[in-house]
Design a protein around this motif. Structure first.
Motif, PDB file in Angstrom:
ATOM      1  N   SER A  19      37.773  39.776  40.454  1.00 38.78           N
ATOM      2  CA  SER A  19      36.489  40.185  39.903  1.00 38.78           C
ATOM      3  C   SER A  19      35.729  40.952  40.995  1.00 38.78           C
ATOM      4  CB  SER A  19      35.715  38.942  39.500  1.00 38.78           C
ATOM      5  OG  SER A  19      34.519  39.299  38.922  1.00 38.78           O
ATOM      6  N   PRO A  20      34.997  42.024  40.709  1.00 39.02           N
ATOM      7  CA  PRO A  20      34.658  42.541  39.378  1.00 39.02           C
ATOM      8  C   PRO A  20      35.660  43.558  38.833  1.00 39.02           C
ATOM      9  CG  PRO A  20      33.448  43.740  41.032  1.00 39.02           C
ATOM     10  CD  PRO A  20      34.299  42.758  41.766  1.00 39.02           C
ATOM     11  N   ASP A  32      40.165  37.621  31.430  1.00 43.82           N
ATOM     12  CA  ASP A  32      40.443  36.494  30.545  1.00 43.82           C
ATOM     13  C   ASP A  32      39.590  36.512  29.294  1.00 43.82           C
ATOM     14  OD1 ASP A  32      38.311  35.998  32.230  1.00 43.82           O
ATOM     15  OD2 ASP A  32      38.421  33.853  31.873  1.00 43.82           O
ATOM     16  N   SER A  33      38.373  37.078  29.341  1.00 40.67           N
ATOM     17  CA  SER A  33      37.568  37.050  28.124  1.00 40.67           C
ATOM     18  C   SER A  33      37.962  38.171  27.170  1.00 40.67           C
ATOM     19  CB  SER A  33      36.086  37.144  28.471  1.00 40.67           C
ATOM     20  OG  SER A  33      35.787  38.387  29.011  1.00 40.67           O
ATOM     21  N   ARG A  58      33.845  37.134  43.513  1.00 36.52           N
ATOM     22  CA  ARG A  58      34.411  36.648  42.263  1.00 36.52           C
ATOM     23  C   ARG A  58      33.449  35.696  41.552  1.00 36.52           C
ATOM     24  NH1 ARG A  58      39.271  32.749  40.834  1.00 36.52           N
ATOM     25  NH2 ARG A  58      39.403  33.337  38.670  1.00 36.52           N
ATOM     26  N   ALA A  59      32.770  34.870  42.356  1.00 39.57           N
ATOM     27  CA  ALA A  59      31.880  33.889  41.743  1.00 39.57           C
ATOM     28  C   ALA A  59      30.592  34.523  41.245  1.00 39.57           C
ATOM     29  CB  ALA A  59      31.546  32.801  42.759  1.00 39.57           C
ATOM     30  N   LEU A  83      29.950  38.287  40.508  1.00 42.52           N
ATOM     31  CA  LEU A  83      29.808  39.563  39.799  1.00 42.52           C
ATOM     32  C   LEU A  83      30.420  39.539  38.414  1.00 42.52           C
ATOM     33  CD1 LEU A  83      30.393  42.136  42.628  1.00 42.52           C
ATOM     34  CD2 LEU A  83      28.272  41.425  41.584  1.00 42.52           C
ATOM     35  N   ILE A  84      29.894  40.456  37.602  1.00 45.28           N
ATOM     36  CA  ILE A  84      30.363  40.633  36.234  1.00 45.28           C
ATOM     37  C   ILE A  84      31.427  41.718  36.247  1.00 45.28           C
ATOM     38  CG2 ILE A  84      29.589  41.623  34.044  1.00 45.28           C
ATOM     39  CD1 ILE A  84      26.968  40.125  34.527  1.00 45.28           C
ATOM     40  N   ARG A  85      32.363  41.600  35.322  1.00 46.68           N
ATOM     41  CA  ARG A  85      33.481  42.538  35.287  1.00 46.68           C
ATOM     42  C   ARG A  85      33.033  43.915  34.809  1.00 46.68           C
ATOM     43  NH1 ARG A  85      36.379  40.209  31.443  1.00 46.68           N
ATOM     44  NH2 ARG A  85      37.103  38.619  32.846  1.00 46.68           N
ATOM     45  N   LEU A  86      33.632  44.946  35.411  1.00 46.18           N
ATOM     46  CA  LEU A  86      33.395  46.309  34.923  1.00 46.18           C
ATOM     47  C   LEU A  86      34.324  46.604  33.758  1.00 46.18           C
ATOM     48  CD1 LEU A  86      33.141  48.037  38.353  1.00 46.18           C
ATOM     49  CD2 LEU A  86      31.422  48.256  36.597  1.00 46.18           C
ATOM     50  N   ARG A  87      34.017  47.690  33.057  1.00 46.95           N
ATOM     51  CA  ARG A  87      34.888  48.109  31.967  1.00 46.95           C
ATOM     52  C   ARG A  87      35.954  49.031  32.543  1.00 46.95           C
ATOM     53  NH1 ARG A  87      30.994  50.345  28.075  1.00 46.95           N
ATOM     54  NH2 ARG A  87      31.372  52.289  29.122  1.00 46.95           N
ATOM     55  N   ILE A  88      37.068  49.184  31.832  1.00 45.88           N
ATOM     56  CA  ILE A  88      38.195  49.913  32.419  1.00 45.88           C
ATOM     57  C   ILE A  88      37.824  51.358  32.739  1.00 45.88           C
ATOM     58  CG2 ILE A  88      39.197  50.295  30.110  1.00 45.88           C
ATOM     59  CD1 ILE A  88      41.198  49.945  33.321  1.00 45.88           C
TER      60      ILE A  88
END
Lengths: 367, 410
Positions: B234-235, B242-243, B310-311, B313-318
């Motif tokens: 992450s991010p 996983d989501s 990892r704890a 940040l929010i994931r970016l889009r591809i």
């Protein structure tokens, strides 16, 4: 050799980490882009509406706990209001205040989870969710103090509530209300100014106001699209006309606005509970009623502003001890109907957060 | 050599002693090289596996603390034996093979990935001197870049062989992402190579009188972001988001096959932490304390930073991840190479012999890095695409969208 591309079908759900239960979306994808989506409902259908026809009016209250199981108090509230309207029962004032306090605390708890799971769908590895869970835990402790339950409360009764508040409840609520605005500010700071969250949610899944009205969308989703419609103000029930609060709205109708409206609504709920505690009158907590309620022939529809929208119960009585027809107007089901329109053209990752921002509990969608 | 000096540089000294002990038998030199490589591999394994177990423990324990929960605390003191318990659980699990998957490829994929991440350790300097590196290649960095890209073949094979659409999406994302991030990553290393004038890992450490993060702040940033992407952390954890796509390429893996992916990920994290520590944080060097202490400390610090991200940040889009690489990191890396080359030229031509270390460039480089990042992100760079008009996709697509799906809107 000629290379060609081909769209493919992907089943998201019913078993998927972020379908908030067992919801299934048949998605047609072109690469990562969603070109078509077909929601499939009914994996959690338990026939609650039919079951209710075989139970007395009082026995039906626990079933309402199992609709939106993370906002049980609000469901209780909507159902008992429908029965009271059907049978023409007057509720003592203290009971009305207690109901409002519980419903607004529940709304805060529900929005906390809604936002928490939205960040989880965004890929935040549980961290914001667990911070929000910390606050929700305090609310659940308050409910446990009042009615002994932590999840399915079964607190409201026809004509009032089941228990009066214990003496330690009011100081505990006051302490919570004093702390809560600071925590909401903390979430707002950590999340709303986060560059990645803005990049992921701004402009994603825009729900236009006309589409929202035509699809009977209600609740924070409707208000995020710019329409100031809240049943607490538009058609005041219980004692809501005695409180001073605002209806937060946003303009863009995107995922970010749906998130913002929820944050602002928590602030307003804190205001309402503060006022309700100040005005809380002494007196009875439940009207005197016969053991078996037999409303006269007729029908009644009562609606309240649940945390996700207009939650209504339509009851038809044939004069017996059980409802002849029991129908739930589920806000989450109706909000979900726009999913296809607002998610086409976005990517899989966006679909997940749009779905998350609609904020559903499948138990209420499928009933 | 007294005990303290032996202890200070433990790993190379053990290996050197072993080699001199072998030479005492009068064995042929080819046999000595062979036995030396065996002791080298053993020492690497003895280093890697405890470190990976420590990483797994750290990850679970520290992220738990970030999230206001106690974390594993039942297996051993402070839950330190949790990785062992995990390993035992995973070993006894059933190996599930998807019905229409490609059996051979499904088996080979985790092995390839495991090998690819392990081979990097051959050139990583763990201690002082030529004995501190298993194979002190003169093209060390090039070797790392080449080998670490092999892991993606394992990922893609896993995605393909699983006969699962989630796996395939994850694998495709992985390939796109790796190709995009390899370019700025390599370019960011070029800055370090220009300063040192060698690709050899031991020489890169040897030349670092101060950590290169001071001379190459931009290079460090770009390499670190690229490395996180390569680690699927992450991010940038697109591959196993996983989501969105359940578990990405290893959705259909279980038991030991899954464990190999899982371990390979942590070994890769260890390798990246060592590379970052070696290139930018002066490797095993440090005052007073033993070599291995400084080394492990720096590696843990880098891993801690990865954990922290990892704890938090929010994931970016591809598409945002790809845009970030091509529109932001790549131009930055190119500018960094030019600036570093200019500085090396200036230093060697006019300022050599003035002082032993080019300390003025520290301030210059930090100023340039900060300025460029602000400038680029404000004026030249927009993150990702957004909504795609489905009508255009439909026109491009020869097959249409099938009879069973409704006509897509707009």
């Amino acid at each position: 050799m000629e290379l060609k591309t081909q769209p493919f079908m992907l089943n998201i759900g019913p078993h998927h980490p972020s379908t908030h239960g067992v919801f299934r979306m048949r998605v047609t994808l072109d690469g990562e882009v969603i070109v078509d989506l077909e929601p499939v409902f009914g994996y959690l259908h338990r026939g609650i509406e039919k079951l209710a026809e075989g139970r007395t009016y009082t026995q039906n209250i626990p079933f309402t706990d199992r609709l939106d199981y993370i906002a049980s108090m609000i469901n209780n509230f909507a159902y008992v209001r429908a029965v009271e309207k059907l049978a023409g029962i007057n509720v003592p004032e203290r009971a009305e205040y207690l109901r409002v306090i519980m419903a607004e605390l529940m709304r805060i708890a529900r929005h906390l989870l809604g936002i928490g799971f939205l960040t989880n769908d965004l890929g935040a590895l549980m961290t914001p969710l667990l911070y929000m869970w910390r606050e929700r835990e305090k609310i659940v402790d308050l409910f446990e103090m009042v009615c002994g339950q932590r999840q399915t409360y079964n607190y409201m009764r026809i004509g009032g509530v089941s228990h009066d508040i214990p003496p330690e409840f009011l100081p505990a609520v006051k302490k919570f209300l004093k702390e809560m605005p600071a925590f909401i500010d903390e979430y707002d700071q950590l999340l709303a100014e986060n560059e990645i969250l803005l990049a992921r949610t701004k402009g994603v899944g825009i729900l236009p106001a006309d589409l929202a009205i035509n699809s009977s969308v209600s609740g924070p989703m409707l208000r995020a699209s710019g329409i100031k419609w809240d049943i607490r103000k538009a058609d005041p029930y219980s004692v809501y006309d005695r409180f001073d609060f605002d209806i937060p709205t946003a303009t863009a109708g995107d995922t970010y606005d749906r998130y913002r409206v929820r944050i602002e609504e928590m602030r307003q709920s804190v205001r309402i509970v503060e006022q309700a505690i100040e005005q809380l009158p002494p007196g009875e907590i439940c009207a005197k009623l016969p053991a078996l309620l037999r409303p006269a022939k007729g029908d009644a529809y009562a609606r309240i502003e649940a945390s996700t929208g207009e939650l209504g119960f339509y009851l038809v009585s044939d004069g017996s001890i059980a409802p002849y027809r029991y129908r739930v107007r589920s806000p989450e089901l109706l909000n979900l109907t726009v999913l296809r329109d607002i998610s086409i053209g976005w990517k899989i990752a966006d679909l997940i957060i749009i779905f998350g921002s609609i904020d559903i509990a499948l138990a209420e969608v499928d009933r | 050599m007294n005990a303290w000096h032996y202890f200070v540089n433990l790993f190379p000294n053990v290996r050197a002693d072993f080699v001199s002990w072998l030479q005492g038998f009068g064995l042929p030199s080819s046999l000595i090289i062979f036995l030396d490589s065996i002791i080298g591999i053993t020492l690497i394994l003895l280093f890697v596996f405890p470190m990976v177990m420590l990483f797994i423990w750290m990850e679970r324990r520290f992220i738990a603390r970030f999230q206001l929960r106690p974390g594993p605390n039942r297996c051993g003191p402070l839950g330190l034996l949790q990785p062992v318990a995990d390993a035992v659980k995973i070993l006894v699990k059933e190996l599930i093979m998807p019905a229409k998957g490609d059996r051979l490829v499904h088996w080979v994929a985790p092995i390839i990935m495991f090998f690819a991440v392990f081979m990097v350790f051959a050139v990583l300097p763990i201690g002082n001197g030529s004995m501190g590196v298993f194979a002190d290649l003169n093209i060390g960095i090039l070797y790392i870049v080449a080998i670490s890209s092999l892991a993606i073949i394992g990922i893609f094979m896993a995605g393909w062989a699983s006969n699962n659409k989630y796996s395939l999406i994850g694998a495709m994302r992985g390939v796109a992402q790796l190709i995009s991030y390899e370019v700025p990553m390599v370019l960011s290393i070029v800055g370090v190579v220009l300063i040192v004038g060698s690709l050899q890992m031991s020489e890169i450490v040897g030349k670092q009188t101060v950590p290169f993060i001071l001379l190459q702040p931009m290079g460090f940033l770009i390499y670190f972001i690229g490395a996180i992407t390569e680690l699927n952390r992450s991010p940038m954890d697109m591959i196993e988001a996983d989501s969105e796509i359940v578990a990405g390429y290893f959705t259909e893996y279980s038991g030991m096959k899954f464990a190999m992916f899982y371990l390979a990920e942590y070994i890769n994290a260890l390798a990246v932490a060592i590379i970052v520590a070696t290139l930018f944080l002066s490797g095993w060097k440090g005052p007073f304390l033993p070599v291995w202490f400084w080394f492990v400390l720096k590696v843990l610090a880098v891993f801690m930073f990865i954990l922290w991200m990892r704890a938090t940040l929010i994931r970016l889009r591809i598409d945002q991840v790809m845009a970030f690489s091509w529109k932001f990191l790549l131009p930055m890396a190119l500018i960094n190479v030019f600036i570093t080359a200019g500085e090396v030229l200036v230093w060697d031509t006019w300022m050599s012999g003035w002082q032993s270390f080019p300390w003025p460039f520290i301030f210059v480089n930090f100023a340039i890095a900060a300025g460029l990042i602000v400038l680029w992100s404000k004026f030249f760079f927009r993150l990702g695409g957004g909504r795609v008009e489905v009508g255009r996709l439909r026109a491009r697509n020869s097959q249409g969208y099938g009879a069973d799906s409704q006509a897509p809107v707009s």
